[in-house]
Design a protein around this motif. Structure first.
Motif, PDB file in Angstrom:
ATOM      1  N   ILE A   9       0.859  -1.188   0.000  1.00 10.18           N
ATOM      2  CA  ILE A   9       0.000   0.000   0.000  1.00 10.18           C
ATOM      3  C   ILE A   9       0.891   1.231   0.000  1.00 10.18           C
ATOM      4  N   ARG A  10       0.633   2.141  -0.940  1.00 12.73           N
ATOM      5  CA  ARG A  10       1.369   3.399  -0.968  1.00 12.73           C
ATOM      6  C   ARG A  10       0.374   4.551  -0.813  1.00 12.73           C
ATOM      7  N   LEU A  11       0.636   5.366   0.199  1.00 13.76           N
ATOM      8  CA  LEU A  11      -0.191   6.538   0.474  1.00 13.76           C
ATOM      9  C   LEU A  11       0.629   7.789   0.171  1.00 13.76           C
ATOM     10  N   THR A  12       0.068   8.685  -0.619  1.00 16.26           N
ATOM     11  CA  THR A  12       0.762   9.896  -1.021  1.00 16.26           C
ATOM     12  C   THR A  12      -0.133  11.098  -0.784  1.00 16.26           C
ATOM     13  N   ILE A  13       0.410  12.147  -0.187  1.00 14.90           N
ATOM     14  CA  ILE A  13      -0.325  13.394   0.001  1.00 14.90           C
ATOM     15  C   ILE A  13      -0.070  14.255  -1.233  1.00 14.90           C
ATOM     16  N   ALA A  14      -1.137  14.567  -1.956  1.00 14.01           N
ATOM     17  CA  ALA A  14      -0.986  15.220  -3.259  1.00 14.01           C
ATOM     18  C   ALA A  14      -0.282  16.566  -3.158  1.00 14.01           C
ATOM     19  N   ALA A  15      -0.570  17.339  -2.117  1.00 11.10           N
ATOM     20  CA  ALA A  15      -0.008  18.686  -1.989  1.00 11.10           C
ATOM     21  C   ALA A  15       1.482  18.671  -1.672  1.00 11.10           C
ATOM     22  N   ASP A  16       1.956  17.594  -1.044  1.00 15.13           N
ATOM     23  CA  ASP A  16       3.364  17.517  -0.639  1.00 15.13           C
ATOM     24  C   ASP A  16       3.714  16.039  -0.459  1.00 15.13           C
ATOM     25  N   GLU A  17       4.337  15.465  -1.462  1.00 13.96           N
ATOM     26  CA  GLU A  17       4.606  14.027  -1.439  1.00 13.96           C
ATOM     27  C   GLU A  17       5.658  13.627  -0.415  1.00 13.96           C
ATOM     28  N   THR A  18       6.353  14.605   0.167  1.00 15.80           N
ATOM     29  CA  THR A  18       7.340  14.287   1.199  1.00 15.80           C
ATOM     30  C   THR A  18       6.703  14.181   2.584  1.00 15.80           C
ATOM     31  N   ARG A  19       5.476  14.667   2.709  1.00 15.16           N
ATOM     32  CA  ARG A  19       4.814  14.675   4.009  1.00 15.16           C
ATOM     33  C   ARG A  19       4.197  13.300   4.295  1.00 15.16           C
ATOM     34  N   THR A  20       4.286  12.858   5.561  1.00 16.73           N
ATOM     35  CA  THR A  20       3.755  11.547   5.941  1.00 16.73           C
ATOM     36  C   THR A  20       2.588  11.658   6.920  1.00 16.73           C
ATOM     37  N   GLN A  21       2.203  12.875   7.294  1.00 16.28           N
ATOM     38  CA  GLN A  21       1.061  13.096   8.188  1.00 16.28           C
ATOM     39  C   GLN A  21       0.077  14.044   7.501  1.00 16.28           C
ATOM     40  N   PHE A  22      -1.208  13.775   7.692  1.00 21.15           N
ATOM     41  CA  PHE A  22      -2.193  14.541   6.949  1.00 21.15           C
ATOM     42  C   PHE A  22      -2.557  15.848   7.632  1.00 21.15           C
ATOM     43  N   TRP A  23      -2.988  16.804   6.809  1.00 25.35           N
ATOM     44  CA  TRP A  23      -3.611  18.050   7.245  1.00 25.35           C
ATOM     45  C   TRP A  23      -5.078  18.015   6.828  1.00 25.35           C
ATOM     46  N   GLY A  24      -5.890  18.840   7.473  1.00 21.98           N
ATOM     47  CA  GLY A  24      -7.256  19.000   7.013  1.00 21.98           C
ATOM     48  C   GLY A  24      -7.264  19.499   5.569  1.00 21.98           C
ATOM     49  N   GLY A  25      -8.157  18.953   4.761  1.00 18.37           N
ATOM     50  CA  GLY A  25      -8.272  19.374   3.369  1.00 18.37           C
ATOM     51  C   GLY A  25      -7.329  18.673   2.409  1.00 18.37           C
ATOM     52  N   ASP A  26      -6.424  17.830   2.910  1.00 23.38           N
ATOM     53  CA  ASP A  26      -5.504  17.122   2.022  1.00 23.38           C
ATOM     54  C   ASP A  26      -6.250  16.161   1.093  1.00 23.38           C
ATOM     55  N   THR A  27      -5.687  15.942  -0.086  1.00 21.71           N
ATOM     56  CA  THR A  27      -6.120  14.858  -0.959  1.00 21.71           C
ATOM     57  C   THR A  27      -5.086  13.747  -0.857  1.00 21.71           C
ATOM     58  N   ILE A  28      -5.561  12.556  -0.506  1.00 19.75           N
ATOM     59  CA  ILE A  28      -4.696  11.392  -0.305  1.00 19.75           C
ATOM     60  C   ILE A  28      -4.844  10.451  -1.500  1.00 19.75           C
ATOM     61  N   ARG A  29      -3.729  10.110  -2.118  1.00 13.92           N
ATOM     62  CA  ARG A  29      -3.729   9.090  -3.170  1.00 13.92           C
ATOM     63  C   ARG A  29      -3.358   7.759  -2.528  1.00 13.92           C
ATOM     64  N   TYR A  30      -4.171   6.745  -2.774  1.00 12.61           N
ATOM     65  CA  TYR A  30      -3.853   5.410  -2.271  1.00 12.61           C
ATOM     66  C   TYR A  30      -3.729   4.452  -3.453  1.00 12.61           C
TER      67      TYR A  30
END
Length: 217
Positions: A9-30
């Motif tokens: 499973i690969r989880l990627t935060i669209a706004a910042d692919e280096t980030r590993t913790q989510f923020w409100g409003g993030d789009t998560i690619r799984y």
């Protein structure tokens, strides 16, 4: 016992692919990653479920989605001010002979400390509709909405009566406020760095008892 290749499973935060913790409003690619799908069910090799966890409860927000992956946009609401929240992504792989195998991956929030205070000190504020005596510190998920409210009149016993002037926003280690907001009720988005919101009041009068009801005997 399955001896073949398990998916990743690969989880990627669209706004910042280096980030590993989510923020409100993030789009998560799984996404599901595996070297081949040749030995999997040709009709439904992968399916997804996503749960939102809040304290001891969870809520399914994606159920049985087929495919290699997808995107999930997170809300900016603050879940009643609670920060014990996370998302868990479940990936089910189905082999050509009908064996179903499930893996999961959790995604946790990035938190920030917010301080609320008044000037003069010791007034009260409402943080997410809950009355608090200042100074008050609370933890928030970055970029989630938080409501701040002060009464337009502050009465300090043996001191005086004060009128609301403005909210001052003080980033960490700042020597001057970043911004000034002139309304007592605010809806803010928690920033990624610690911050202080100060409700500033202006002195009106020292004779505070004249603002209290008169009791006649």
């Amino acid at each position: 016992m399955y001896g073949g290749e398990l998916p990743e499973i690969r989880l990627t935060i669209a706004a910042d692919e280096t980030r590993t913790q989510f923020w409100g409003g993030d789009t998560i690619r799984y996404e599901a990653h595996r070297s081949t799908t040749a030995d999997l069910d040709p009709d439904l090799p992968f399916s997804w479920n996503v749960h939102f966890h809040h304290n001891q409860h969870y809520y399914p927000i994606v159920a049985g989605r087929p495919g290699m992956g997808g995107e999930l946009t997170l809300p900016t609401g603050n879940h009643d001010g609670n920060t014990n929240v996370w998302y868990r992504f479940y990936l089910t792989m189905q082999t050509a002979d009908g064996l179903r195998l499930t893996r999961d991956e959790a995604l946790f929030p990035q938190l920030v400390t917010v301080t609320v205070q008044t000037a003069p000190a010791g007034g009260w504020v409402k943080v997410n509709q809950v009355r608090q005596v200042t100074p008050h510190l609370f933890t928030a998920v970055v970029n989630e909405r938080q409501s701040l409210e002060v009464h337009p009149v502050l009465v300090k016993p043996l001191s005086g009566v004060y009128d609301f002037a403005a909210w001052e926003i003080w980033p960490q280690e700042a020597i001057t406020p970043k911004a000034v907001i002139n309304t007592p009720d605010q809806l803010i988005l928690a920033p990624k760095h610690p911050i202080t919101y100060q409700a500033k009041f202006s002195f009106r009068a020292a004779d505070y008892p004249t603002f209290l009801p008169v009791v006649r005997r």
